[in-house]
Design an enzyme around this catalytic site. Structure first.
Site, PDB file in Angstrom:
ATOM      1  N   CYS A   2      43.426   5.916  -0.289  1.00 48.32           N
ATOM      2  CA  CYS A   2      44.811   5.460  -0.481  1.00 48.32           C
ATOM      3  C   CYS A   2      44.916   4.623  -1.751  1.00 48.32           C
ATOM      4  O   CYS A   2      43.955   4.075  -2.242  1.00 48.32           O
ATOM      5  CB  CYS A   2      45.245   4.599   0.708  1.00 48.32           C
ATOM      6  SG  CYS A   2      44.908   5.368   2.275  1.00 48.32           S
ATOM      7  N   ARG A  27      44.201   9.733  -7.229  1.00 49.59           N
ATOM      8  CA  ARG A  27      43.307   9.455  -6.101  1.00 49.59           C
ATOM      9  C   ARG A  27      43.551  10.406  -4.941  1.00 49.59           C
ATOM     10  O   ARG A  27      42.800  10.420  -3.972  1.00 49.59           O
ATOM     11  CB  ARG A  27      43.494   7.998  -5.623  1.00 49.59           C
ATOM     12  CG  ARG A  27      43.114   6.946  -6.634  1.00 49.59           C
ATOM     13  CD  ARG A  27      43.736   5.601  -6.298  1.00 49.59           C
ATOM     14  NE  ARG A  27      43.213   5.025  -5.074  1.00 49.59           N
ATOM     15  CZ  ARG A  27      42.157   4.200  -5.046  1.00 49.59           C
ATOM     16  NH1 ARG A  27      41.555   3.899  -6.172  1.00 49.59           N
ATOM     17  NH2 ARG A  27      41.722   3.691  -3.924  1.00 49.59           N
ATOM     18  N   TRP A  74      46.147   8.498   1.960  1.00 45.66           N
ATOM     19  CA  TRP A  74      45.221   9.624   2.142  1.00 45.66           C
ATOM     20  C   TRP A  74      44.861   9.551   3.619  1.00 45.66           C
ATOM     21  O   TRP A  74      44.085   8.700   4.042  1.00 45.66           O
ATOM     22  CB  TRP A  74      44.007   9.429   1.238  1.00 45.66           C
ATOM     23  CG  TRP A  74      42.908  10.409   1.478  1.00 45.66           C
ATOM     24  CD1 TRP A  74      41.820  10.249   2.287  1.00 45.66           C
ATOM     25  CD2 TRP A  74      42.777  11.723   0.924  1.00 45.66           C
ATOM     26  NE1 TRP A  74      41.036  11.360   2.271  1.00 45.66           N
ATOM     27  CE2 TRP A  74      41.591  12.285   1.441  1.00 45.66           C
ATOM     28  CE3 TRP A  74      43.544  12.472   0.055  1.00 45.66           C
ATOM     29  CZ2 TRP A  74      41.153  13.566   1.106  1.00 45.66           C
ATOM     30  CZ3 TRP A  74      43.104  13.745  -0.281  1.00 45.66           C
ATOM     31  CH2 TRP A  74      41.934  14.276   0.247  1.00 45.66           C
ATOM     32  N   ASN A 100      44.197   0.195   2.757  1.00 44.68           N
ATOM     33  CA  ASN A 100      43.316   1.303   2.380  1.00 44.68           C
ATOM     34  C   ASN A 100      42.017   1.057   3.138  1.00 44.68           C
ATOM     35  O   ASN A 100      41.514  -0.056   3.152  1.00 44.68           O
ATOM     36  CB  ASN A 100      43.066   1.279   0.870  1.00 44.68           C
ATOM     37  CG  ASN A 100      42.109   2.381   0.429  1.00 44.68           C
ATOM     38  OD1 ASN A 100      41.876   3.328   1.170  1.00 44.68           O
ATOM     39  ND2 ASN A 100      41.587   2.247  -0.778  1.00 44.68           N
ATOM     40  N   GLY A 101      41.506   2.102   3.822  1.00 45.05           N
ATOM     41  CA  GLY A 101      40.232   1.931   4.544  1.00 45.05           C
ATOM     42  C   GLY A 101      40.386   2.318   5.996  1.00 45.05           C
ATOM     43  O   GLY A 101      41.294   3.042   6.374  1.00 45.05           O
ATOM     44  N   GLU A 482      21.844  24.487  -2.682  1.00 46.48           N
ATOM     45  CA  GLU A 482      22.938  23.621  -3.161  1.00 46.48           C
ATOM     46  C   GLU A 482      22.672  23.169  -4.590  1.00 46.48           C
ATOM     47  O   GLU A 482      23.561  23.187  -5.438  1.00 46.48           O
ATOM     48  CB  GLU A 482      23.116  22.421  -2.223  1.00 46.48           C
ATOM     49  CG  GLU A 482      24.143  21.407  -2.668  1.00 46.48           C
ATOM     50  CD  GLU A 482      25.528  21.995  -2.929  1.00 46.48           C
ATOM     51  OE1 GLU A 482      25.801  23.146  -2.515  1.00 46.48           O
ATOM     52  OE2 GLU A 482      26.324  21.324  -3.609  1.00 46.48           O
ATOM     53  N   LYS A 486      25.137  23.916  -7.855  1.00 47.22           N
ATOM     54  CA  LYS A 486      25.625  22.838  -8.731  1.00 47.22           C
ATOM     55  C   LYS A 486      25.313  23.156 -10.185  1.00 47.22           C
ATOM     56  O   LYS A 486      26.157  23.069 -11.068  1.00 47.22           O
ATOM     57  CB  LYS A 486      24.955  21.507  -8.358  1.00 47.22           C
ATOM     58  CG  LYS A 486      25.449  20.874  -7.086  1.00 47.22           C
ATOM     59  CD  LYS A 486      26.791  20.197  -7.206  1.00 47.22           C
ATOM     60  CE  LYS A 486      27.985  21.000  -6.764  1.00 47.22           C
ATOM     61  NZ  LYS A 486      28.036  21.723  -5.566  1.00 47.22           N
ATOM     62  N   GLU A 489      27.293  26.304 -11.602  1.00 45.39           N
ATOM     63  CA  GLU A 489      28.767  26.279 -11.678  1.00 45.39           C
ATOM     64  C   GLU A 489      29.278  25.294 -12.735  1.00 45.39           C
ATOM     65  O   GLU A 489      30.417  25.428 -13.186  1.00 45.39           O
ATOM     66  CB  GLU A 489      29.391  25.969 -10.323  1.00 45.39           C
ATOM     67  CG  GLU A 489      29.213  24.569  -9.811  1.00 45.39           C
ATOM     68  CD  GLU A 489      30.022  24.356  -8.515  1.00 45.39           C
ATOM     69  OE1 GLU A 489      31.129  24.901  -8.385  1.00 45.39           O
ATOM     70  OE2 GLU A 489      29.524  23.630  -7.646  1.00 45.39           O
ATOM     71  N   HIS A 505       7.213  38.181  -2.698  1.00 47.90           N
ATOM     72  CA  HIS A 505       7.735  39.507  -2.297  1.00 47.90           C
ATOM     73  C   HIS A 505       8.623  40.094  -3.366  1.00 47.90           C
ATOM     74  O   HIS A 505       9.478  40.916  -3.076  1.00 47.90           O
ATOM     75  CB  HIS A 505       8.480  39.367  -0.968  1.00 47.90           C
ATOM     76  CG  HIS A 505       7.602  38.874   0.137  1.00 47.90           C
ATOM     77  ND1 HIS A 505       6.595  39.637   0.681  1.00 47.90           N
ATOM     78  CD2 HIS A 505       7.524  37.670   0.742  1.00 47.90           C
ATOM     79  CE1 HIS A 505       5.965  38.926   1.612  1.00 47.90           C
ATOM     80  NE2 HIS A 505       6.502  37.735   1.679  1.00 47.90           N
ATOM     81  N   LYS A 604      39.388  24.134  -7.721  1.00 43.28           N
ATOM     82  CA  LYS A 604      38.898  23.178  -6.722  1.00 43.28           C
ATOM     83  C   LYS A 604      39.099  23.720  -5.316  1.00 43.28           C
ATOM     84  O   LYS A 604      38.275  23.529  -4.450  1.00 43.28           O
ATOM     85  CB  LYS A 604      39.607  21.829  -6.871  1.00 43.28           C
ATOM     86  CG  LYS A 604      39.114  20.770  -5.886  1.00 43.28           C
ATOM     87  CD  LYS A 604      37.635  20.514  -6.010  1.00 43.28           C
ATOM     88  CE  LYS A 604      37.097  19.576  -4.960  1.00 43.28           C
ATOM     89  NZ  LYS A 604      35.615  19.567  -4.933  1.00 43.28           N
TER      90      LYS A 604
HETATM   91  C1  AGP Z   1      31.219  23.714  -4.681  1.00 40.62           C
HETATM   92  O1  AGP Z   1      30.734  22.859  -5.703  1.00 40.62           O
HETATM   93  C2  AGP Z   1      32.269  24.653  -5.184  1.00 40.62           C
HETATM   94  N1  AGP Z   1      33.308  23.989  -5.833  1.00 40.62           N
HETATM   95  C3  AGP Z   1      32.729  25.658  -4.140  1.00 40.62           C
HETATM   96  O2  AGP Z   1      31.620  26.447  -3.800  1.00 40.62           O
HETATM   97  C4  AGP Z   1      33.307  25.063  -2.827  1.00 40.62           C
HETATM   98  O3  AGP Z   1      32.294  24.432  -2.105  1.00 40.62           O
HETATM   99  C5  AGP Z   1      33.854  26.238  -1.989  1.00 40.62           C
HETATM  100  O4  AGP Z   1      34.903  26.847  -2.701  1.00 40.62           O
HETATM  101  C6  AGP Z   1      34.367  25.790  -0.620  1.00 40.62           C
HETATM  102  O5  AGP Z   1      35.436  24.905  -0.788  1.00 40.62           O
HETATM  103  P1  AGP Z   1      35.943  24.104   0.512  1.00 40.62           P
HETATM  104  O6  AGP Z   1      34.805  23.228   0.955  1.00 40.62           O
HETATM  105  O7  AGP Z   1      37.125  23.314   0.037  1.00 40.62           O
HETATM  106  O8  AGP Z   1      36.306  25.101   1.563  1.00 40.62           O
END
Ligand code: AGP
Length: 609
Positions: A2, A27, A74, A100-101, A482, A486, A489, A505, A604
């Site tokens: 928030c 935010r 938020w 906020n919190g 993961e 990172k 991407e 393999h 995003k």
């Molecule tokens: C992760 O760094 C990416 N931006 C992407 O893989 C993301 O995790 C994926 O699109 C899922 O998004 P969500 O968690 O909002 O569903």
């Protein structure tokens, strides 16, 4: 999280409040509101939706007055709605608060206040604050606020306003930011510097356990016992854009560093005071419910899918229920075997990913019980699922998911432990061991973030390679996946994660001289096997960066570099091992001049199939 603003001075409060909240929009929020004292009464205007909608609703009828508070919400407790929006008031509208919190003990306080006749309008934890103030107020505003602060538990930044005390705002904070801007004939309060930087660069940064009495001519800071605290003025030398990132160069780096706070927030109120067990009030499952569950699917995309893989390991190991983890876009089309004895858990930071939402609907259509793990209250996925457990990471702005991932792991672990408690499938001592280990994670993540220089060096040295491999076994493999996502991407390096035991393999054919390989070797149960896989790639002259716990003295004999993370239970170490991989990706992207927060081709929230 928030946004909070407060104003007291000779000017029109509403003008600063609306402008200040606009500066805090980055935010992330789902509703907004302001409250202004006009000398007689306090007028509250608030609504769900964007600030622009609030301004439209106000039109020319802007509240008049020289003292006021404002908020962008938020949602954590209570869905986005007009009634749940801040500011909140007491029964008579004499006391108004923005917060906020998370007030962890709000349920007990709310019950106590209701018994005393207080009427509540919202589902929020915040609304207990003005009613507590009403309860304790006997003419001394400061003393009443001190009593409120002594009664509440949790994380907060709060501004209190009283109709009986014109010209005086009182604010306080615990584990959440709050700054006071020092003007001429006016003073400002905000949860973050961007809201006040256009008016003043002279600020007080409040510390935990402090409260401030703010008037237009001065600021008195004290502790909760009323003892004055001397504060140095902090001159803000950031520009406005940097201020939105809290002084970090990118949102991604800010969010990586927010992980200790995000994990602490996601844990708050979910561990018994004596550390003996997990509490998930939002679920209240019982043995009958869980005994009826014979199969669990975890379904997600991208980083959330990687968190689901770790969740599979946790739930199978702790609750002894069979779990399948599926990529959402695949799950939908493979006719999964689902019936009323199935529980489908969907994981999504945004709560809007169309593949995950569609998979959730498909699971429901086939008769599955459903649970959502998401970071956005009231999102489509949160509304569609039968039940929701929220991560409380706060808004994640950068496209690359970091604090959402670690808080998703936290919820996966809480779910595994919660199910194990109900099914008696894990010894009580083991549950306590993991719960106590969990409580240390925020501090251990902070320690992992203390020395980033070696990682910067590796990123500069290897950042121009076009291919990088990540290998690991068991949970280390899940973390490798993961780390690989990172890196690819945001730096556009072709990164590949492989189960270490699988290299021989076929993929070992790609391991050549000087190829960087990140080897995650934290899982004691498969350590020797991982070591032999590391020797395999070293035998082909790869350059190996190992990730190990800080008690490991063996790995450095076999690799070129080692990044250490604090020793903890091997079940918990993915929460720490991922941090250097996030930083490696970040600094590699910087080395290559990439747009870290908005990488090419990506969004995003992927709301298209
Ligand atoms: C992760 O760094 C990416 N931006 C992407 O893989 C993301 O995790 C994926 O699109 C899922 O998004 P969500 O968690 O909002 O569903």
């Amino acid at each position: 999280m928030c946004g909070i603003v407060g104003y007291v001075g000779d000017g029109e409060a509403a003008r600063f409040l609306l402008e200040g909240l606009t500066k805090l929009e980055y935010r992330g929020y789902d509703s907004a509101g302001i409250a202004v004292f006009d000398g007689e009464k306090i007028r509250v205007e608030k609504s769900v939706g964007r600030l622009a909608e609030l301004k439209e609703k106000l039109g020319d009828n802007i509240p008049v007055g020289t003292m006021g508070i404002g908020h962008t919400r938020w949602a954590t407790h209570g869905r986005p709605s007009d009634l749940n929006s801040h500011p909140h008031t007491d029964c008579a509208g004499d006391f108004v608060v923005v917060h906020n919190g998370i007030i962890e003990n709000y349920l007990a306080l709310k019950e106590e206040l209701i018994k005393k006749g207080h009427k509540f309008l919202s589902e929020t934890d915040t609304e207990v604050l003005p009613h507590l103030l009403e309860e304790f107020y006997d003419g001394d505003f400061e003393a009443a606020v001190r009593e409120v602060l002594r009664r509440i538990e949790g994380s907060y930044s709060i501004v209190f306003m009283s109709r009986n005390d014109p010209g005086k705002l009182i604010c306080s904070k615990q584990d959440n930011p709050l700054v006071i801007g020092l003007g001429k004939g006016e003073n400002f309060i905000a949860s973050d510097i961007p809201a006040i930087i256009a008016h003043t660069r002279r600020t007080y940064i409040l510390s935990d356990g402090e409260m401030a009495v703010v008037t237009k001519v001065g600021v008195a800071i004290m502790n909760y016992a009323g003892v004055p605290v001397r504060k140095k003025v902090f001159e803000v030398n950031w520009n406005a854009e940097a201020a939105e990132k809290g002084g970090f160069e990118h949102f991604m780096l800010k969010e990586i560093h927010e992980q200790p706070k995000a994990v602490r927030a996601t844990l708050s109120g979910r561990i018994e005071k004596d550390g003996s067990a997990v509490v998930l009030e939002e679920l209240s499952w019982d043995k009958a419910f869980l005994n009826d569950v014979r199969k669990i699917f975890i379904v997600a995309c991208g980083t959330a899918y990687h968190a689901g893989l770790v969740g599979k390991y946790y739930i199978e190991n702790m609750a002894r229920i069979s779990v399948e983890c599926d990529i959402a876009s695949e799950f939908r089309y493979r006719s999964p075997i689902i019936d009323e004895h199935t529980l489908t858990i969907v994981v999504s930071q945004s709560g809007e990913t169309i593949d995950t939402l569609a998979a959730l609907k498909e699971a429901k259509r086939l008769g599955s019980k459903t649970l959502a793990v998401t970071n956005v209250v009231g999102s489509s996925i949160a509304r569609e699922a039968d039940q929701v457990v929220y991560t409380w990471a706060g808004p994640e702005i950068a496209v690359a998911s970091t604090k959402a991932y670690t808080t998703q792991l936290i919820v996966m672990l809480l779910l595994g432990l919660y199910m194990a408690q109900i099914r008696d499938s894990l010894p009580k001592e083991r549950i306590e061991e993991l719960v106590n280990g969990l409580k240390e994670i925020p501090t251990q993540i902070s320690r992992t973030l203390e020395d980033v220089d070696p990682i910067k060096t590796f990123a500069r040295r290897y950042g121009f390679n076009e291919h990088v491999f990540f290998i690991g076994r068991s949970l280390d493999y899940d973390v490798a996946l993961e780390g690989s996502l990172k890196l690819k991407e945001i730096s556009y390096i072709h990164a590949e994660a492989y189960a270490a035991g699988e290299l021989k393999h076929g993929t070992l054919a790609l391991i050549v001289d000087s190829l960087p390989v990140i080897a995650i070797a934290t899982q004691k149960s498969v350590y020797e096997k991982t070591l032999s896989n590391i020797k395999e790639v070293k035998a082909r002259d790869a350059v190996v960066i190992g990730i190990a716990s800080d008690t490991d003295t063996e790995l450095e004999k076999y690799v070129d570099h080692v990044i250490k993370v604090p020793e903890t239970d091997e079940m918990l170490i993915p929460l720490l091992a991922v941090v250097p991989l996030q930083l490696l990706a970040y600094y590699a992207a910087i080395t290559r001049g990439c747009d870290v927060d908005k990488p090419r081709n990506l969004a995003k929230s992927v709301t298209v199939e």
